[in-house]
Design a protein around this motif. Structure first.
Motif, PDB file in Angstrom:
ATOM      1  N   SER A   1      10.979  -2.610  -6.702  1.00 40.46           N
ATOM      2  CA  SER A   1      10.045  -2.144  -7.725  1.00 40.46           C
ATOM      3  C   SER A   1      10.312  -0.727  -8.189  1.00 40.46           C
ATOM      4  O   SER A   1       9.752  -0.278  -9.185  1.00 40.46           O
ATOM      5  N   SER A   2      11.145   0.024  -7.474  1.00 40.73           N
ATOM      6  CA  SER A   2      11.485   1.374  -7.919  1.00 40.73           C
ATOM      7  C   SER A   2      12.696   1.886  -7.162  1.00 40.73           C
ATOM      8  O   SER A   2      13.017   1.402  -6.072  1.00 40.73           O
TER       9      SER A   2
ATOM     10  N   ASN B   1       3.761   1.129   0.146  1.00 38.15           N
ATOM     11  CA  ASN B   1       4.241  -0.152  -0.365  1.00 38.15           C
ATOM     12  C   ASN B   1       5.762  -0.192  -0.449  1.00 38.15           C
ATOM     13  O   ASN B   1       6.384  -1.232  -0.226  1.00 38.15           O
ATOM     14  N   HIS B   2       6.370   0.935  -0.752  1.00 37.57           N
ATOM     15  CA  HIS B   2       7.820   0.976  -0.862  1.00 37.57           C
ATOM     16  C   HIS B   2       8.500   0.785   0.496  1.00 37.57           C
ATOM     17  O   HIS B   2       9.590   0.222   0.571  1.00 37.57           O
TER      18      HIS B   2
ATOM     19  N   LYS C   1      -4.316   0.552   0.647  1.00 32.28           N
ATOM     20  CA  LYS C   1      -4.834   0.378  -0.710  1.00 32.28           C
ATOM     21  C   LYS C   1      -6.284   0.828  -0.800  1.00 32.28           C
ATOM     22  O   LYS C   1      -6.710   1.407  -1.810  1.00 32.28           O
TER      23      LYS C   1
ATOM     24  N   GLU D   1       9.103  -0.562 -12.961  1.00 34.75           N
ATOM     25  CA  GLU D   1       8.106   0.243 -12.251  1.00 34.75           C
ATOM     26  C   GLU D   1       6.685  -0.067 -12.716  1.00 34.75           C
ATOM     27  O   GLU D   1       5.737   0.055 -11.949  1.00 34.75           O
TER      28      GLU D   1
ATOM     29  N   GLU E   1       1.650   4.062  -3.057  1.00 35.33           N
ATOM     30  CA  GLU E   1       2.993   3.803  -3.576  1.00 35.33           C
ATOM     31  C   GLU E   1       4.052   3.989  -2.491  1.00 35.33           C
ATOM     32  O   GLU E   1       4.938   3.147  -2.325  1.00 35.33           O
TER      33      GLU E   1
ATOM     34  N   GLU F   1      -3.293   7.096  -4.751  1.00 37.49           N
ATOM     35  CA  GLU F   1      -2.212   6.389  -5.433  1.00 37.49           C
ATOM     36  C   GLU F   1      -0.830   6.734  -4.873  1.00 37.49           C
ATOM     37  O   GLU F   1       0.040   5.866  -4.766  1.00 37.49           O
TER      38      GLU F   1
END
Length: 230
Positions: free
Chosen positions: A76-77, A166-167, A154, A23, A163, A159
């Protein structure tokens, strides 16, 4: 009735440490993680404990093993994995509605908060979209389109919004590809140019209106396709 919680097992602790490396970006998507002996030494755990932790992360969708090659980071997560699976089971119209909510707010905030460097980046990504469309390269166009919208979000400097978007960006690729029609790309690209110009010009209302127009056009495409199938 509430029950007493159990302390984390050693396997869970190791898995959480590895997840934090993913992460944080230290272990990026596509990267092969260190070999077992190195990880065992760094984490001071046995091979069995390490393998159980890796299996847990594979099951969570964060890692994948390539036979004879090693273990790689594939998301990434855990949140990204969940969102991707959920979107894959959702119809295109509902996906568009989620895109509208996220991209509308992203555009609105980006118009208010973008930096000069971010404005230049948006113009660059728009040029890449237009170049791919001119060449008729649908794969490059979809990739450039997603990167453009990621750059817009972005620039919102929120934030959590960044996030979440992007996911789901990778999961959105299939829906964007299915909606892309180069017969109507002149209008579609013009809407995106108006969107970028509105953000560069810090006109939040115009930016939101541009998002509304291209999402509505995509909904119209769905309506036509459904009408043809019925």
């Amino acid at each position: 009735m509430l029950q007493k919680t159990n302390r984390q097992t050693l396997v869970e602790q190791v898995a959480l440490q590895m997840e934090s490396l993913i992460e944080s970006g230290k272990w990026g998507v596509g990267m092969r993680i260190p070999a077992e002996p190195e990880l065992m030494n760094e984490l001071n755990v046995s091979r069995n404990t390490l393998r159980e932790a890796i299996r847990a992360l594979i099951h969570a969708g964060l890692l994948k093993t390539k036979q004879g090659d090693g273990t790689y980071v594939c998301s990434s997560s855990a949140l990204g994995v969940v969102l991707k699976k959920r979107i894959s089971r959702t119809d295109t119209l509902q996906t568009l509605e989620v895109r509208y909510a996220l991209e509308r707010e992203g555009a609105h905030l980006a118009a208010q908060r973008r930096t000069d460097d971010e404005a230049r980046e948006l113009l660059l990504q728009l040029e890449r979209c237009e170049a791919a469309a001119e060449l008729g390269n649908i794969d490059d166009f979809v990739t450039a389109d997603i990167r453009l919208h990621q750059s817009i979000v972005k620039a919102s400097h929120n934030e959590i919004l960044i996030e979440i978007y992007n996911h789901i960006a990778e999961a959105l690729q299939d829906s964007i590809t299915s909606l892309t029609s180069f017969e109507v790309d002149t209008d579609f690209l013009e809407m995106h140019r108006q969107l970028v110009e509105a953000i560069v010009g810090q006109d939040a209302d115009r930016a939101v209106e541009a998002v509304h127009r291209y999402i509505q056009e995509s909904k119209d495409v769905i309506a036509v396709e459904e009408g043809e199938r019925s």
